[in-house]
Structure formats: C-alpha cells, structure tokens
Design a protein around this motif. Structure first.
Motif: not given
Lengths: 298, 340, 330
Positions: C212-213, C216-217, C219-221, C242
C-alpha cells in the motif's frame, strides 16, 4: 516533535491503541486487587469452564485462569518492556556511532548488522536459550542480544539523512563538538522514529519471549502468558475443549501487540506525510485510477 | 466569480481545441486555491501555441486539465474543453465517460512530460512502451507494431537498436526523443509539451526544439508548448499566451509579444531572460512574488508587483479584451470604464 | 551479473558467520561443554559411547583453532553429528525429511501471503481513503500482531477440534501410503491447509502495508500519469505500470521477511505437529538433543540464506536497473 504529538492526539488509531495498552497495563498492575485468587491456589477442579466463580475458567491444575492472566501479564509485560528498552538503547547507540564514525567502522558494523538480520532470529534465539539455564533472565538476555540489529540499521540511515540537513551542517561548522551534535541536534529529531521502534521492539519481545516460554524454555513455574500457553499445550487443553486456557493469555499478547502496533502505525503516518490521508472532503475523494473523473461540474 | 468575457477571446469553431472559461480549484488545508481562473484559449490545427509564465502560475495545470490528467487536490470546477471534430461543435472532453476519454487520449491528444526519466516506465523496455500504446488503440499485430516502433525511432533520429534498451540506459536527450516518438505513435492532432526541455542541457534543448519544429512541419500536428523560458517560445511558437496567477493576461503572435509586449508582466518576463541574439539589454527580474491564490488581491492580480499600477488596478479586475492584434487583460489598455 | 555476485558473496559471509556461531555456542556456555551437551544422556549412554560422541562432536583437549578446523572438515564432508535422542542415527538422516516438509509449507504460505497482500495492498492504495482502505489494512495488521502459535492454536481448535473439518496434525493421513497418488496428494493438501493459512494470515498484514505504501508513492509518479495519458486499459496500467514498480521495494524486503515467516512457521509446525524442521527443533529442545538442535539451526539458516539469494535473483529479473549496475541494495 510537537506537531507529531498534536497529530497523535488527534489520530483515532493512536488514541485507541494507547487506551487499550493503558487499560491492560493498569489491570496487570492491579493484579493483587483484581485477581480473585492467588497463583498458587488450585482447588477449582481441572478445566472447569468459565463461571461466576471463575470468569475465565480454570486450567488443567484447577487454577483460576483470570488470576493467572493478571499476574502472568506482569511477567510478560515487564519482560517485554525491559527487552524493548534494552534493544532500543543498544540500537540507538550502535546506529548513531556507525553513522558518525563512518569509514571502516561503519562498514564493519553495517556488515555485522546485515548478517545478523539475514540469519533467522527465532532458531538462533531458541538454540541460544536452550544452552542456558531456562528462566526469564535467560529470555531477556537472549532477546536483547539478538534484537538490536534492525533498529541499528534504521537509526543509522535516519542519522545519515539528518546529518546531511542544513542545521546539522551548521552546527558542525559552528564548531560544536561531534558528540554534542549527535545528542543535541540529531537525537531529538529522531524521537518519533525511536518511539516507533521502541513500540515495535516491545511487541517483538512479547511475542518472541512468549514463544520461548511456549516451547518450554522459560521458567514453567512462573506464571506468564507464554507459560500459560505452554501448560495449555502440555495438558492437552485443546483436545479437552478447554479453549479458555489458551484464548485468555493469547488474547493478552495479541491485544497488547495490536495496541502498540496501532500507536506505531500512527507515528509512522505522522512522520511520513505522504501516507497521511487528509481529513474532510479530500479524504473521501478517490485517488489514482478514478482520477480520470476528477471533474465537478459547477 | 465568473468574469465577463468579450467575444474575441474564445476560439473560432473551426479551431482544433477550444478551452472555454476553464476553472481548476485546488482543495488545500488552508482553503480553495483557484489555480486556473476562467481561462479561455483556442488552438488552430497545426499551430504551435506557447504558454509561458512563472512556476505556479497554473500553466501546467491548465494543460493537464485538457486530457483530464489532474491529480487529487486539483479538480476541474467549471468550463468546457471542446475538441474539434472537423465540423460542428466538437466534443466536450469534460463530459466524456472514462472509456470515451481513454479512447481520445493519445489518439487525439498526446503528452510529452517534463522529465522523460520519470515519465518512462523504468521496468519496461522502450519498445514495449511504444508497442503497448499502438496495440491498445489500433488493431495491429505485435510484429507490425514493432516495425512501426522502429520507424518512429527513426523519425526522431534514434537507431532501432535502442528499442531494446531500458530508459535508464539512455541519455537524457535520447529519453526525451523516445518520449516524443511515443507521443507521435498514433499521429495525434494535438501534442501537449509540458516543459519538455527543462531537464536537459542547453545544447540538447536546442536540438529537441529544432526536432519538434521539423516534425511539426512534416506531420502537421498542433502543439501546446508550456515553458517558463519565454526565449524558447520565441523560437518555436506561432502564438504565445502569457499566464499569471491563473489567468491568461496576454495572447498574441510570437513576434508581437517579443517586439511589442503590452502587459507589464509580459515586459517583466521578457526582461528577465537574455535574448538569443545576444542583444545587450540589461536583465531585470520582476520584484515581489506571485499572489497567494487562496486569498488573491481584489483588483488586478499583478498590481502589487506592477510598476505602472494605479488606484483602479488595486480595486477592479481587468478583463481580457482585444486591442489591435492582441488580447490583453490590463487597465492600461482597452475600455476606460467597464461596468458589468 | 555483478549484483548477484555481490549478493552471493554476502550470503557466503553470513553462512560462514552462522557456521562459526554454531561452533562457538556450546564452547562459550558456562561450564564444561561436554557435560552440558550430554547432561540429559549421561545415564543412558555408557562411557564408551560418551567418549566416541565427544570425539564425533569435535570436543577434545586440542586448541580451539584445531577443533574449529576439525569441525569445518566434517561439515564439508556432510557430517553434522549423531542424534542423542535417536542414538546413533546421524542427524542428517533426521533432517532430510523435515527439510522437505518445511520447504513445502514455507513456499505455499509465503506465496499465499504475498499474493493476497499484494492484491489487498494495491487495492487499498488505489481506493485510498475509501471504506476498504480504512478497514482492511488495520484488520490485517491486527491479525498480524497475533503470535503465530496463538493463531495456530485458535485455528486448530476451531477447525480441527471443534468443527472437525480438517485434520488435527501431521503432514498426511495415517491411512494413505506415500506416493504420487491422488489420495496421497489430497491428504497432503488438506493437512497443509490449516498451517499454511495460519502463517499466511499472520504475515499478510506486513505485505498489505508495504505494498500500500509503495503503491501510493508509485501512483504519484509521472510514468503512471503518462500511462493514463496513453489511454491504456486499466488492467495494463495497474499491472505493467503500477504493480510492477510497486512490488520492487517489497521484493527487496521479501528476503528479510522470509526469515521472519520461517521463524513463525517453526512455531506453527509445533502446534500442528507438522513434521518439518520446526517440529524437529522443538523435539530436540525438549529432549536436550544438542547435536540435532545445532544441525537444525544450521540447516534452517542455510535454507533461509538460499531463499534470500533466490529472492535477489527474482529482484534482478524484475528490475532492469539493478542488473549489473553498481547500485547497492543492502
């Protein structure tokens, strides 16, 4: 740091975790007041199910399970806190020293840490404990000796990151003594990391210590959650259907562990803002793949 | 909040893309920041429109709003983005379903991101990243898609042998060329280039710009070119739009902007970059900082930094109007009194 | 390949440390090592047996270094000593069976845990802040804080004792003959189900959180935005863009986690009397069979090191950037 405490105060997970832990700690401390019997009392008849007299039933020796859970918690929690403190201190010192010495010393200690981390801990702990006379002291010693490596690595990498920050560089340029730089400038900035690590270590000590006791490597006559499970297994409580003898101590461990895990979780979220879910409207707005629909017609 | 707009500011219906009164809000813990505030902008087929402004002025937000690629705190709260389909009104991209949008993306509108190192998937070979977009949108066999990938590489001046490489094995310039090749894979009508050369050194920057110009002349796609470096735009663009604090403050032909900037902000921006031809003009920055968009100043947003600001600028927001061959939003120009 | 070479060298060092530790353990303990080692068996074994055992164990009056050389020599010859509790069976014979069962249980439970964790963790990240995201990761964390042996007891009690749905222990039924028959394989599978689920349940929380952590990173790429801009289908974006990237940091911690999971598995084996290395270790501890205990420690450690190396190889296969690159990944 103040921001972190403020955040934790507002974080339901942290509040819940801290509350559960405090509740357990209080119950255990008040064992002489709360426990219906002493730990040596054994006239309840073997494996009687929970009743008004024995809210958590009796074990194979006819002893009151509730009393054992309360008194046993003192041993288990005490052991876990001692181990947690011990390993945290060693980790912090080892981590900071390696980070600031640098060079060969750093490489050497890092190698040792990585090797220790790669060797599976429980078999090593079991074999170590088996060579020493069984007892709580042995368990504490063995767990402290084997449990510090991961923390040392965490603290080291944190310290290395912090050292590169401006305020530390400024302190160094300003001629502050190296030791002072470490303890005055860097330690406070790692408080949350260390706190989180401490919580993790208490959980580790509680479960690993109980595991050793469960395997018969503890002092079987000293009530604790682990020895209760040991006796439950030894007396075939499971086959007798006496679930209360292992559920009660097991839940003691599990609840304590998850309470501390919650606190740990919240500290993690507080110090790593990327993981924080914003509150209010933004929190409910889906992310990621629903991004394509992020259009709201006025 | 909506500002009245004069008719001259929206694109004609023959245009390729028409952004109308687009508003994008950022929901921040401090309140709502209006990053794009009722912007209207049109693009003609085959033209290169430069969009310039300081960082944080909303130019990237505006561009990313077109294919609806904005991320969480940013939400499109108003306006239309019409993509022309040759006749009629075109389609409003903001009204499309996710699946319809997916089909429009890359086939009609492709994007070149600022840093190809981050924009290319690090664990896939370059070829796979070209082939997957071709095969997603067109019924193409794997083999044919690969051949097309090789041709696309050739188009941007990269040997087909580099197709087997992973992004980290290429130089910065090559990565950006690959990104352009991927962008052109489906022959889109519009290419959005979001600061495509910022991460590159000056020499490579010039090469890439020349390459884009050459490809554009050959293939005829339109470009929305975003940069903070206005000197780059002068080289490449047909028209230039200047953005400040969420608004387009001036829009005109590249030559007009360069030779005769009207808006005080445009003048300031031009003065902060050396011209290419080494004119001996003094470089002057613009004093002050852009306004806080959660709580913007009441009148003209540039007024606090403007050397020519007067009382009216601090009280009343200027409207973008057509003055001669340009659009400008400044009280120094246009009607003396506007009473909405 | 320099990445894998460096990792191999590291595991060689780690293995060497474990071997040396194993040698030193009985000799570092207070008192005479021979007395400690054979204390439980002094009565059963005659003086001749004791003498030969001492010799076989390399306990002599020779200097420590000479003893060490002897020890290494017999290790290389595959001689790990003689079991005390099942005298005079060589411990290698005992361990061989246990190793197979442990590897089976370990592989199955890590696969279940990792797969479930990846799916749940990715989904939680994609629907960040949703009901799923606020419920599932904390729930798996809660189960993850259960001690392995407690969850094992609980599962065993409920499914095997109370509801009698699944067998109570052992690796296969007494009534089936080992062999590649459907009956035998079916019996192995039903016996595997409870212990494997227990280990997977406890370990899944860590995977969920880790995936999960990192997700989340990811997904911002930018490459994810670009994948969406390309109009790729959702499953392609999720899988190749992803998940492929989000799994990488988790795979590096997979090696570390394998050690933890193995530790938990040992306890689970004890509860389910599953005939793996953990159960043998427990038996060795209760019978004070030190040679067997030490041999098991070595065997477990070397298995874990081998699995770690396999994970590194997997990492190199998944991430083109580490292959042959000078990137450190300790």
């Amino acid at each position: 740091m103040r921001k972190v405490t403020a955040f934790l105060r507002g974080d339901r997970r942290a509040v819940a975790g801290a509350a559960v832990f405090t509740l357990i700690a209080c119950a255990v401390l008040l064992a002489p007041v709360l426990a219906p019997h002493t730990t040596t009392w054994s006239d309840g008849g073997p494996f009687s199910p929970p009743s008004a007299d024995h809210p958590l039933g009796t074990n194979g020796q006819g002893q009151d399970v509730l009393s054992h859970v309360l008194y046993g918690g003192r041993t288990s929690l005490g052991m876990a806190l001692v181990v947690g403190t011990g390993t945290t201190v060693i980790s912090v010192v080892a981590g900071l020293v390696t980070a600031f010495l640098g060079g060969v010393a750093d490489e050497a200690i890092s190698l040792v840490v990585n090797v220790v981390l790669t060797i599976p801990s429980l078999p090593l702990i079991i074999v170590l404990a088996a060579f020493l006379p069984p007892g709580t002291g042995t368990i504490v010693l063995v767990l402290v000796a084997t449990g510090w490596a991961f923390g040392a690595r965490v603290v080291r990498s944190q310290a290395l990151t912090l050292r590169r920050r401006d305020f530390v560089a400024a302190a160094t340029v300003a001629g502050e003594h190296r030791r002072r730089t470490i303890f005055v400038e860097i330690m406070p900035n790692m408080a949350s990391v260390i706190a989180a690590y401490f919580c993790g270590q208490v959980v580790f000590a509680l479960t690993a210590g109980s595991a050793l006791e469960f395997l018969g490597l503890g002092d079987a006559d000293q009530p604790s959650w682990g020895t209760m499970l040991f006796w439950a297994q030894n007396d075939s409580a499971l086959l007798q259907g006496a679930w209360w003898t292992f559920v009660a101590p097991g839940l003691g461990i599990a609840l304590t562990a998850s309470a501390l895990a919650l606190v740990n979780f919240a500290i993690d979220a507080a110090t790593n803002p990327r993981l924080r879910v914003a509150r209010g409207a933004a929190a409910r707005r889906p992310r990621g793949f629903r991004r394509a629909t992020a259009v709201r017609r006025g | 909040m909506a500002e009245p707009l004069t008719a001259g500011t929206t694109a004609p219906p023959t245009g390729l893309l028409s952004i109308e009164n687009l508003t994008v809000d950022f929901h921040t813990p401090r309140g709502t920041a209006r990053a794009v505030d009722g912007v209207s902008l049109g693009l003609f087929p085959g033209e290169i429109l430069g969009l310039a402004g300081e960082s944080g002025c909303g130019k990237s937000t505006l561009a990313m709003a077109v294919p609806r690629l904005l991320r969480d705190p940013a939400v499109i709260t108003g306006g239309r983005v019409r993509l022309g389909d040759g006749d009629g009104d075109g389609v409003d991209l903001l009204g499309l379903s996710d699946e319809e949008l997916r089909r429009v993306r890359w086939r009609d509108i492709a994007v070149v991101f600022q840093n190809a190192m981050n924009a290319l998937n690090p664990v896939l070979r370059v070829e796979a990243q070209l082939v997957d977009v071709i095969r997603t949108h067109e019924r193409t066999g794997r083999r044919e898609a690969r051949e097309r990938a090789a041709r696309l590489c050739g188009l941007v001046g990269i040997g087909a042998d580099r197709l087997r490489a992973y992004p980290h094995e290429l130089s910065g310039g090559m990565r950006q060329r690959i990104a352009i090749a991927i962008a052109l894979a489906l022959r889109p009508r519009l290419l959005i280039m979001d600061e495509p050369t910022t991460a590159l050194d000056v020499v490579v920057q010039r090469e890439i710009i020349a390459e884009v110009r050459r490809l554009q002349e050959r293939l005829g796609f339109a470009v929305l070119f975003i940069t903070h470096d206005i000197s780059l735009l002068v080289e490449i663009s047909d028209r230039i739009a200047i953005m400040y604090a969420g608004e387009v403050v001036e829009l005109a032909d590249a030559r007009t902007i360069l030779d005769d900037p009207a808006h005080p902000y445009t003048r300031g921006l031009l003065a902060s970059f050396p011209t290419l031809h080494g004119d001996d003009t003094r470089l002057t920055g613009i004093p002050g900082a852009p306004p806080d968009l959660v709580d913007p100043p009441p009148g003209c947003r540039f007024a606090p930094r403007c050397p020519s600001a007067h009382d009216r600028c601090r009280a009343e927001r200027p409207v973008r109007v057509t003055v001669g061959d340009r659009d400008v939003a400044c009280h120094l120009y246009g009607p003396a009194e506007v009473t909405p | 390949m320099s990445f894998l070479l460096r990792r191999a060298a590291f595991y060689a060092v780690a293995g060497f440390v474990a071997v040396t530790l194993n040698f030193l353990l009985p000799r570092l303990m207070p008192g005479d090592p021979a007395t400690t080692l054979f204390a439980g068996y002094a009565d059963q074994l005659g003086p001749d047996d004791l003498a030969s055992l001492k010799e076989a164990y390399g306990l002599s009056d020779a200097p420590l270094l000479a003893q060490y050389a002897d020890y290494l020599r017999s290790l290389l010859g595959g001689d790990l000593g003689t079991s005390l509790s099942q005298f005079p069976t060589p411990v290698t014979d005992l361990i061989r069976d246990g190793l197979g069962w442990s590897l089976l249980l370990g592989t199955v439970s890590v696969l279940i845990g990792f797969t479930a964790g990846t799916l749940l963790g990715s989904f939680a990240a994609w629907r960040r802040g949703s009901r799923f995201d606020t419920l599932v990761p904390p729930l798996t964390m809660f189960v993850g804080s259960f001690p392995y042996f407690f969850l094992a007891l609980l599962v065993l009690y409920l499914f095997a004792v109370r509801w009698q749905a699944l067998p109570q222990g052992h690796a296969y039924g007494m009534d089936v003959a080992p062999g590649l028959t459907p009956e035998f394989l079916g019996s192995v599978a039903t016996h595997l189900l409870l212990p494997a689920t227990t280990v997977a349940l406890v370990s899944v929380g860590a995977w969920v959180l880790s995936i999960r952590n990192t997700m989340i990173g990811v997904l911002d790429e930018d490459y994810l935005t670009m994948a969406e801009a390309k109009g790729l289908r959702t499953w392609r974006v999720m899988g190749h863009y992803a998940a492929r990237n989000a799994i990488l940091p988790t795979v590096t911690s997979l090696g570390l986690a394998v050690g933890h999971v193995f530790s938990g598995q040992l306890l689970t084996e004890v509860v389910f009397t599953y005939p793996g290395l953990g159960n043998q270790l427990y038996a060795a501890v209760t019978t004070h069979d030190y040679p067997l205990m030490q041999a098991l420690f070595l065997m477990i450690t070397i298995s874990v090191l081998a699995v770690n190396f396999a994970v590194d190889a997997l990492y190199a296969a998944l991430d083109p950037r580490v292959r042959g690159a000078a990137t450190a990944s300790s």
